[in-house]
Enzyme design. Structure first.
Site, mmCIF file in Angstrom:
data_model
loop_
_atom_site.group_PDB
_atom_site.id
_atom_site.type_symbol
_atom_site.label_atom_id
_atom_site.label_comp_id
_atom_site.label_asym_id
_atom_site.label_seq_id
_atom_site.Cartn_x
_atom_site.Cartn_y
_atom_site.Cartn_z
ATOM 1 N N ASP A 126 0.842 -1.308 0.033
ATOM 2 C CA ASP A 126 -0.084 -0.175 -0.085
ATOM 3 C C ASP A 126 0.838 1.121 -0.025
ATOM 4 O O ASP A 126 2.000 1.341 0.711
ATOM 5 C CB ASP A 126 -0.849 0.188 1.184
ATOM 6 N N HIS B 11 3.337 2.932 -8.644
ATOM 7 C CA HIS B 11 3.317 1.680 -8.880
ATOM 8 C C HIS B 11 4.533 0.894 -9.552
ATOM 9 O O HIS B 11 4.799 -0.176 -9.496
ATOM 10 C CB HIS B 11 2.155 1.403 -9.995
ATOM 11 N N LEU C 160 10.596 -20.950 -2.239
ATOM 12 C CA LEU C 160 9.181 -20.031 -1.905
ATOM 13 C C LEU C 160 8.165 -20.264 -2.803
ATOM 14 O O LEU C 160 8.182 -20.133 -4.251
ATOM 15 C CB LEU C 160 9.493 -18.551 -1.864
#
Length: 238
Positions: A18, A35, A128
């Site tokens: 965020d 972004h 991962l």
């Protein structure tokens, strides 16, 4: 990080990335510039998680509510997603499994093909497991699960009396994955924002008031992990 033992690390981290738009606005830049910077941070943080042995990470990349944003901002976000998908082989070589969760049916065939390619290419990796939540909403995920369960019950494949938590979990996007242990949210917002409502039922939360996602780095992640390691997780037992 050297002070945290492996058994104190969370298995599953959720990250709400965020503050991208606010980061850009503070610098007199268009929102989409935040972004672009945030996408670079995302790559760096995921590599770090893989390096230190985190097993699962889910990032909130694009919510069902984000379609309300301006067309230019949406266009840039989708372009960043496409660019990431173009790097598929690089991330597969880094031993990261990539999965996409959410209602991906809204995306064009070109994006869908790239998603499928990356998921297949990375499926044999052993490091991962990265969930990228796109066009995702926690409530929408639960609605989707209810529809799937109802359909099975109508077809006689499932006895309604046998519906329990495990049945619901088996119909979520994160089937066969552990619940979220730690949610990290920079930017000063102190809310979940419809992110993995079911999976975060007993998660620990670390909210960071003085950092926006484009400025987030490995040290901030390590600080969140250290905070998590000091928490006493009782799961309602005390």
């Amino acid at each position: 990080m050297e002070n945290i033992s492996k058994n104190k690390l969370p298995k599953h981290i959720g990250i709400i990335m965020d503050g991208n738009g606010r980061w850009a606005k503070k610098r007199g830049m268009p929102r989409y510039a935040g972004h672009t910077k945030g996408a670079r941070v995302f790559r760096k943080i995921i590599r770090h998680c893989n390096k230190i042995g985190i097993q699962y990470v889910t990032v909130f990349a694009f919510s069902t509510e984000n379609w309300k944003r301006g067309p230019k901002e949406i266009s840039v976000i989708l372009k960043l997603l496409s660019d990431y998908l173009d790097e598929a082989e690089k991330y597969a070589k880094e031993n990261i499994v990539t999965r996409f969760i959410g209602d991906c049916s809204v995306f064009g065939q070109k994006i869908l093909d790239k998603m499928a390619h990356l998921e297949k290419l990375s499926s044999t990796s052993t490091g991962l497991i990265l969930n990228i939540a796109v066009n995702y909403g926690g409530r929408a995920e639960l609605v989707n699960a209810v529809r799937l369960i109802t359909d099975s019950a109508v077809k006689g494949e499932l006895d309604v009396s046998g519906i329990d938590e495990s049945v619901i979990e088996s119909h979520l996007y994160t089937v066969d994955q552990p619940p979220v242990d730690l949610v990290i949210r920079p930017s000063g917002e102190h809310r979940l924002s419809n992110f993995m409502i079911w999976q975060c039922a007993y998660a620990e939360y670390v909210f960071m008031d003085d950092i926006l996602w484009p400025d987030f780095n490995e040290n901030h992640l390590n600080a969140a992990l250290e905070e998590y390691s000091r928490r006493n997780r009782r799961f309602g037992a005390e």
